[in-house]
Design an enzyme around this catalytic site. Sequence first.
Site, PDB file in Angstrom:
ATOM      1  N   HIS A  62       0.827  -1.210   0.000  1.00  0.00           N
ATOM      2  CA  HIS A  62       0.000   0.000   0.000  1.00  0.00           C
ATOM      3  C   HIS A  62       0.863   1.262   0.000  1.00  0.00           C
ATOM      4  CE1 HIS A  62      -3.688   2.286   1.363  1.00  0.00           C
ATOM      5  NE2 HIS A  62      -2.749   3.117   1.782  1.00  0.00           N
ATOM      6  N   GLU A  63       1.778   1.350   0.957  1.00  0.00           N
ATOM      7  CA  GLU A  63       2.586   2.567   1.078  1.00  0.00           C
ATOM      8  C   GLU A  63       3.564   2.732  -0.085  1.00  0.00           C
ATOM      9  OE1 GLU A  63       1.636   4.753   2.980  1.00  0.00           O
ATOM     10  OE2 GLU A  63       0.392   3.614   4.373  1.00  0.00           O
ATOM     11  N   HIS A  90       3.761   6.514  -6.785  1.00  0.00           N
ATOM     12  CA  HIS A  90       2.914   7.572  -7.342  1.00  0.00           C
ATOM     13  C   HIS A  90       3.618   8.926  -7.189  1.00  0.00           C
ATOM     14  CE1 HIS A  90      -1.456   9.381  -7.442  1.00  0.00           C
ATOM     15  NE2 HIS A  90      -0.720   9.791  -8.462  1.00  0.00           N
ATOM     16  N   HIS A 144       1.764   4.476  -2.823  1.00  0.00           N
ATOM     17  CA  HIS A 144       1.863   5.926  -2.627  1.00  0.00           C
ATOM     18  C   HIS A 144       3.233   6.436  -3.061  1.00  0.00           C
ATOM     19  CE1 HIS A 144      -1.862   6.712  -0.571  1.00  0.00           C
ATOM     20  NE2 HIS A 144      -1.591   5.951   0.469  1.00  0.00           N
TER      21      HIS A 144
END
Length: 601
Positions: A391-392, A398, A395
């Site tokens: 998940h991180e 991105h 980020h």
Amino acid sequence: MSDTMKIPTRNEAAQEDTWAIQDLFATDSLWWEEFNRSKGYVEKISAYRGRLSESGGTLLAYLRLNDELNEVFGNLINYAQRRSDEDTRVAEYQNMMAQLMTLLVEVNQAGSFETPELLAIPDEALEQFYQDAPGLDHYRLAMDRTRRKRAHILSEPEEAILAAAGEMSQAPDNVYSMLNDADLAFPDALDSEGQAHPVTHGTYIPLVQSKDRTLRKNAYDALYSVYGQFRNTSAAVLSAQIKQLQFFAKARKYPSTLHAALDQTEVPVEVYRNLIDAVHQNMDKMYRYTALRKKLLGVDELHMYDLYTPIVSDVDIKIPFGQAKELTLRAMAPLGEDYTALLREGFSSRWIDVYENQGKRSGAYSAGARVHPFVLLNYKDTLNDAFTLAHEMGHALHSYLSNKHQSITYAEYVIFVAEVASTCNEALLMQHLLGKTEDKRGRAYLINYFLEQFRTTLYRQTMFAEFELKINELAQRGEGLTAEALCAMYKELNQLYFGPDVVVDDQIALEWARIPHFYYDYYVYQYATGYAAAIALSRRILSEGKPAVDRYLDFLKGGCSKDPIALLRGAGVDMASPDPINEALDLFGGLIDEMEALTRS
């Protein structure tokens, strides 16, 4: 207490498990040197007061100076905040943040003329500026975004007052952070054999995931016994947060705090309300899931502390951090070699602060610094932690791709799209794990985890979003946000969202006091919308291959070069419609069907 459960100090952390904060500033003293130099921006910015309309060249010079300022202060903020989060008890880094926030207020006050002066430039004159000053057209979209808010921009003196109030507006979040992360300490929880387990923000979820129901209940009671002691303080701090949001919304002539928050990211308020309405229309699926959970756990009553433990009890997946990195790399292979190469770079170049230490900020996040992202974890070797890593890093990549492909003017994507990349990674990881798991019990365990992602992200975050909307509406009506009112409202929402098969214990009414996202100004709904978008995008990536991957990577590179709804439409999903929410919850219903079949006696 077992030595293996001891939480180390920051000094005891292995360097390879900490982030390379020195990539920002090699030493604290170099940070202070840059900080002192940055004070000169107050005078530099002030020198343009009253001059933005004099020529295209002057306007261009000012905007370039503003970009320079944003880069300098971005580095200063990242270093001070990351250092503070390493151990929130360290006064030196609290002082860094305090002095930096004071300087930022001075800079904002110095530049308070910017928006009124930009709005005062006639359209015809601005068009001439674009022709006269090569390079100014780069800022057209940014200025259009400012100029479209004419109705919400005040006079220069009024803007200066709002800028001066900026530091005070951060007080509720700062007070909450100090109370929650630095000051609160929880009693140990005893398991069924009488062994003590430390309860911290980092250990709480693993404890309530335990197979030992006595430990789950005791951890739950230990945590909320402390929040109960500070319920009135917590309510006062949250009330102060809502009041400062109301102050700024009213000052800027928005009809509500919701309109003010969503306007900043160009998201229609209908998107927020569509989410809540769509989830309400799909409550039957959540009720089916809680009924199934109660049945499979074999309990007479399903309590709130029973919601996190796996319902497939004879499967126990432990994933050390090194294994989690390799698993993430394999799961992200459908996104192409360029993407996985960036993942490897992040893993090898110490972008990540891995394990919990005493005083470390709880939870997990990614901060997208220009030098490279910084990812905070509190890794505990669970399946959930492996998903948190994926998940991180979603980020992180991105941010990395936006910073690489966009100028600093357009690199910072808005929060509405922020959760898409992270949850897309989670969805790809789940599909990877399901694709290589044929064992019936193992597959049921993974599907249970997938179901929990829907429960905790689409349903629970929507419940948070509804609570946040309700407390803002309550305050707007002039009613007090007392601890009693907040607890009553929060318990009622839990009863609605979890249904008749869950005993909504009195303690859960205090959960609002431990959710930091209520200080982020209508942030939480984007976990749910982002999850729905991510489910749709991940399925397209796996089914369509390269065309969908290319569209998705273009989205990751887009920063804020378009409004968020347009960016996601370009990637292949329309979040202005409730269809992605309903589509995702249809998948949730199908997963419940499969879980019922896999666990049928």
